[in-house]
Each structure stands twice: as structure tokens, then as C-alpha cells.
Design an enzyme around this catalytic site. Structure first.
Site, PDB file in Angstrom:
ATOM      1  N   GLU A  34      -0.969  11.298  -1.584  1.00  0.00           N
ATOM      2  CA  GLU A  34      -0.424  10.391  -2.204  1.00  0.00           C
ATOM      3  C   GLU A  34       0.404   9.719  -3.016  1.00  0.00           C
ATOM      4  OE1 GLU A  34      -1.675   7.942  -5.342  1.00  0.00           O
ATOM      5  OE2 GLU A  34      -0.425   6.900  -3.321  1.00  0.00           O
TER       6      GLU A  34
ATOM      7  N   HIS B 168      -5.101   8.174  -7.477  1.00  0.00           N
ATOM      8  CA  HIS B 168      -3.817   7.351  -6.885  1.00  0.00           C
ATOM      9  C   HIS B 168      -2.644   8.390  -7.978  1.00  0.00           C
ATOM     10  CE1 HIS B 168      -2.476   3.508  -6.245  1.00  0.00           C
ATOM     11  NE2 HIS B 168      -2.275   4.322  -5.836  1.00  0.00           N
TER      12      HIS B 168
ATOM     13  N   HIS C 161      -9.245   5.534  -9.755  1.00  0.00           N
ATOM     14  CA  HIS C 161     -10.127   4.353  -9.383  1.00  0.00           C
ATOM     15  C   HIS C 161     -11.520   4.506  -9.159  1.00  0.00           C
ATOM     16  CE1 HIS C 161      -6.166   2.626  -9.312  1.00  0.00           C
ATOM     17  NE2 HIS C 161      -5.886   3.245  -8.188  1.00  0.00           N
TER      18      HIS C 161
ATOM     19  N   ASN D  16      -1.576   1.543 -10.718  1.00  0.00           N
ATOM     20  CA  ASN D  16      -1.262   2.252  -8.925  1.00  0.00           C
ATOM     21  C   ASN D  16      -0.387   3.456 -10.111  1.00  0.00           C
ATOM     22  OD1 ASN D  16       0.800   3.323  -7.034  1.00  0.00           O
ATOM     23  ND2 ASN D  16       0.090   1.248  -5.847  1.00  0.00           N
TER      24      ASN D  16
ATOM     25  N   ASN E  91       5.176  -0.539  -7.977  1.00  0.00           N
ATOM     26  CA  ASN E  91       4.186   0.934  -7.239  1.00  0.00           C
ATOM     27  C   ASN E  91       5.111   1.724  -7.910  1.00  0.00           C
ATOM     28  OD1 ASN E  91       3.235   2.751  -5.491  1.00  0.00           O
ATOM     29  ND2 ASN E  91       3.513   0.630  -3.785  1.00  0.00           N
TER      30      ASN E  91
ATOM     31  N   ASP F 251       8.064   2.877  -2.030  1.00  0.00           N
ATOM     32  CA  ASP F 251       6.639   3.162  -2.338  1.00  0.00           C
ATOM     33  C   ASP F 251       7.173   3.775  -3.429  1.00  0.00           C
ATOM     34  OD1 ASP F 251       4.193   4.568  -3.549  1.00  0.00           O
ATOM     35  OD2 ASP F 251       2.981   4.216  -1.179  1.00  0.00           O
ATOM     36  N   ASN F 252       6.694   5.403  -3.821  1.00  0.00           N
ATOM     37  CA  ASN F 252       6.733   6.609  -5.009  1.00  0.00           C
ATOM     38  C   ASN F 252       8.380   6.727  -4.989  1.00  0.00           C
ATOM     39  OD1 ASN F 252       4.034   6.203  -5.368  1.00  0.00           O
ATOM     40  ND2 ASN F 252       3.092   7.571  -3.736  1.00  0.00           N
TER      41      ASN F 252
HETATM   42  C1  LIG Z   1       3.100   7.333  -7.426  1.00  0.00           C
HETATM   43  C2  LIG Z   1       2.889   6.585  -6.993  1.00  0.00           C
HETATM   44  O1  LIG Z   1       3.511   4.691  -6.984  1.00  0.00           O
HETATM   45  N1  LIG Z   1       2.175   6.534  -6.465  1.00  0.00           N
HETATM   46  C3  LIG Z   1       1.991   5.023  -5.172  1.00  0.00           C
HETATM   47  C4  LIG Z   1       2.224   6.012  -3.596  1.00  0.00           C
HETATM   48  O2  LIG Z   1       2.019   4.945  -2.602  1.00  0.00           O
HETATM   49  C5  LIG Z   1       0.783   4.566  -2.290  1.00  0.00           C
HETATM   50  C6  LIG Z   1       0.858   4.375  -1.040  1.00  0.00           C
HETATM   51  O3  LIG Z   1       0.837   2.687  -1.457  1.00  0.00           O
HETATM   52  C7  LIG Z   1       0.442   4.063  -3.762  1.00  0.00           C
HETATM   53  O4  LIG Z   1      -0.320   3.523  -3.186  1.00  0.00           O
HETATM   54  C8  LIG Z   1       0.870   4.472  -5.306  1.00  0.00           C
HETATM   55  O5  LIG Z   1       1.084   4.341  -6.151  1.00  0.00           O
END
Ligand SMILES: CC(=O)N[C@H]1CO[C@H](CO)[C@@H](O)[C@@H]1O
Ligand SMILES: *[C@@H]1O[C@H](CO)[C@@H](O)[C@H](O)[C@H]1NC(C)=O
Ligand SMILES: *[C@@H]1O[C@H](CO)[C@@H](O)[C@H](O)[C@H]1NC(C)=O
Length: 355
Positions: free
Chosen positions: A53, A115, A134, A168, A224, A269-270
Site C-alpha cells: 500500500e 501504512h 496502526h 495515514n 491522504n 491516493d498516494n
Molecule cells: C503513502 C500513502 O499515502 N499511503 C496511502 C496509500 O494508499 C492507501 C489506500 O487508500 C492509503 O490508505 C494510504 O494512506
């Protein structure tokens, strides 16, 4: 407490006077279908089955990958297995993954739930890996030193703070200095679900340093991914449910000033930043309903965007890869190394493609 009260009143008021479903569906991009964009020579990485992830590639081609995230409401294919940090050498012709050992007897491996990750390399070329963790659904940031010879991570420190309740992602700007996104305001799962359903946008971004911790940006509808430009002057923040990437100027006192915002038709997302070109590579969820409410019959797809010249008047946005979930479920992150693209997912596999 004031916010709990406000939420209760607001929830009641809104439930009576307004149907929130349609705005919720819009924020989750519920009706978006994927138009495929293919890349040649894509291979799934052996040994990654339960998520990739977040990932970060060092300039020498070593990639760190966090795997095995357990996150409320999100599918896991290994719910009973602790998470892990994987290492891959992208200089190899057919790279494979290796699990990094964590050395430090006091560190609780059984509840490790990694994460977002970020690295920091100091003047002596020591590589630090910062990992959002987490354990039991709490939020901590774990500081590790990477030991390349031993292929291990030496655990140095656990960082906790009341302004880091739902971390996150992080971007490290020193071994113990970072910016972090909190994707929710509330910790309680029930309040969290209302917070998201109502679109309260109470998610926020924090600067953390050992002597100073402050909120530097707020009012996000699920903050995020976060990253920084190669020259260290700009910070990029992905606002998942608003489909936006914000560009901030970073000041010497760590505060941020908003410069511009880009809007997309996908859940961003990332963000990873190509250190050589400054391009942003973004792992996206074309349809958020499918990622938050997993159904194996109607799986979430994957989408990767490249953003060039983000600071100019006309940034160029390209969909580099898009797929309906037949190959790769729920892309979360993508990063490049020497003409190849490594794509990670929230809870599924990882794909390595030629560009
Ligand atoms: C680094 C980052 O932003 N990680 C995110 C990557 O994707 C997952 C899925 O949604 C997020 O939860 C992570 O925070
Ligand atoms: C931080 O620096 C910026 C830019 O110099 C300035 O505008 C701002 O007032 C400063 N904020 C604080 C809290 O010192
Ligand atoms: C997904 O894409 C593949 C390849 O393009 C196609 O064969 C398949 O029918 C699509 N599935 C759905 C559910 O659209």
C-alpha cells in the site's frame, strides 16, 4: 467534545432535511467506469499478495514496500497476519521481494500494521525509514534505521502525539521531522463513519518535530498521500474524497501556504515524486465505492496518473495505466525507476511495468 456535539446535531439536522446519499456517491465517484490504458510488459511481483500500500524507491534502486495493512472497512487477504516491510532491488532483472527483519526485542511484531512510509537519508548516507503503524488500530510513527548489509531494520523509536490520532501518510524531512496527514478527525469508528458520510472535511495535516508539533493545514475531505518537491520548497497533499491535489509553499517555520489546487475525476491516493524530473506519480481509485465496499464480483480497478510541470500554468496530466480490476485491485501508489513503473495496491498485489 464540542465537535462531537456539533456532529450529533448536524447529523440529526441533515438526516431530517437533506438526502446526503447523492453527494456521498459523487465524492466516492461511485458511477465511474474505467477505460483501459495498457502498458507493455507488466509482471506481478512474486511474494506480494496482501497489499503493497505504500512504497518508496531510493535513488540506488532499492524499494521499500509496506504490506499487510489492516484498516477499518477495507478488505484484507491476510487478516490474521501481521504486516511487514519488504525490500526489492530494482536493479535486478527479475526483482523479487525480501522481508526485512526488525531487530529490537521490545518492538511488538505481532501488532505491526504498517501504512504510509517515508525515507530520510542523512549526510552520512544513513537511511532512516519512518513507518505509520496502526497497532490495535491506534496510530504511531515508527522510526527505523535501515541496515543494508544485514537486510534489517533497527527500531529506534515510537512516536505518538495527540495531534497524530489517525495518521495515514508521512513525508520525512529529517529522521524525526515530518509532515503527516490525519485522514479522519475522530478515532471512534462510529463517529468516523459519520464524519465521512456527511463530508465534514475535518481531516488535517500536521508538522511534527521533537520540540514542536502544529496543525499546518486543515478542512480536508480525507487527507491522504503527502509528498514534497525535490527542492524541498513545495508540499503536495492528496485530498481523496474531493479528488484534489493541493500544492503548498513550505516556509522556514514549517507552515504551509496554499498555492494552487488541481481537480481530477478519480480518488487520489498516494503521491510519489520523481526526484529527477519533479513529476508526480499518483495511485488512484477510479471508483471509491468499490474500494471501500469490496465485492469480489465487482472489484475495484486501478489507475495511475502522471502530472508534469505541476507548478506551471498548464500542468500536464496523463493517465499512464488504467484497468478494471481484472489484473490489479485498487492501486494506491506508483513510482518510477529507470523507465519502469512499480504500482502498489491497498490490499492486493504489486505490478511492475515498462513505460
Ligand atoms: C503513502 C500513502 O499515502 N499511503 C496511502 C496509500 O494508499 C492507501 C489506500 O487508500 C492509503 O490508505 C494510504 O494512506
Ligand atoms: C511563518 O512564515 C511565514 C512566511 O515567512 C509567515 O507569513 C508566517 O506568519 C509565519 N508564521 C508563524 C506562526 O510564525
Ligand atoms: C475488464 O477488462 C478486461 C480487459 O480489458 C475485459 O476483458 C473485461 O471484460 C472487463 N471486465 C469488466 C467487468 O468490465
Amino acid at each position: 467534545m464540542a465537535k462531537v456535539m456539533a456532529l450529533a446535531l448536524l447529523g440529526l439536522g441533515l438526516a431530517v432535511f437533506r438526502d446526503h446519499r447523492s453527494s456521498y456517491q459523487t465524492r466516492l465517484n461511485a458511477f465511474r467506469e474505467v477505460k483501459p490504458v495498457e502498458l507493455p510488459n507488466c509482471n506481478l511481483i512474486k511474494g506480494i499478495e496482501t497489499g503493497s500500500e505504500d512504497l518508496e524507491i531510493l535513488p540506488n534502486g532499492l524499494a521499500f514496500i509496506s504490506s499487510g495493512l489492516k484498516y477499518p472497512g477495507i478488505k484484507s487477504f491476510g487478516p490474521d497476519k501481521p504486516g511487514k516491510i519488504l525490500l526489492m532491488d530494482l536493479n535486478e532483472k527479475d526483482p523479487t521481494v525480501l522481508e526485512l527483519k526488525i531487530t529490537e526485542s521490545a518492538f511488538d511484531l505481532s501488532s505491526f500494521n504498517p501504512h504510509g512510509i517515508s525515507t530520510f537519508t542523512d549526510e552520512d548516507n544513513t537511511v532512516y525509514l519512518l513507518v505509520v503503524n496502526h497497532p490495535d488500530f491506534k496510530s504511531t510513527v515508527e522510526l527505523f534505521k535501515f541496515q543494508e548489509e544485514e537486510k534489517s531494520l533497527l527500531h529506534l523509536k515510537t512516536i505518538r502525539h495527540k495531534l497524530l490520532p489517525n495518521v495515514n501518510d508521512i513525508v520525512a524531512i529529517g529522521p524525526e521531522h515530518f509532515y503527516a496527514t490525519n485522514d479522519h478527525y475522530f478515532i471512534d469508528p462510529y463517529l468516523r463513519s459519520w464524519e465521512i458520510y456527511l463530508g465534514l472535511a475535518w481531516s488535517y495535516v500536521v508538522f511534527y518535530g521533537p520540540n514542536e508539533v502544529q496543525v499546518v493545514a486543515d478542512s480536508f475531505d480525507f487527507a491522504n498521500g503527502i509528498n514534497i518537491s525535490p527542492d524541498g520548497k513545495y508540499v503536495y497533499i492528496a485530498e481523496l474524497l474531493a479528488h484534489k491535489i493541493h500544492v503548498y509553499e513550505k516556509h522556514a517555520n514549517w507552515t504551509l501556504t496554499l498555492l494552487k489546487t488541481l481537480v481530477f475525476d478519480t480518488l487520489v491516493d498516494n503521491i510519489s515524486v520523481d526526484r529527477a524530473t519533479g513529476d508526480l506519480w499518483v495511485g488512484c481509485h477510479p471508483n471509491g465505492m468499490k474500494i471501500f465496499f469490496y465485492d469480489s464480483e465487482d472489484p475495484p480497478g486501478s489507475e495511475v496518473l502522471r502530472i508534469q510541470n505541476i507548478l506551471t500554468e498548464e500542468p500536464k496530466v496523463t493517465v499512464v495505466y488504467a484497468e478494471n480490476g481484472t489484473t490489479l485491485l485498487g492501486s494506491a501508489v506508483a513510482s518510477v525507476y529507470k523507465g519502469k513503473l512499480l504500482i502498489g495496491t491497498v490490499f492486493h498485489k504489486a505490478l511492475y511495468c515498462e513505460l
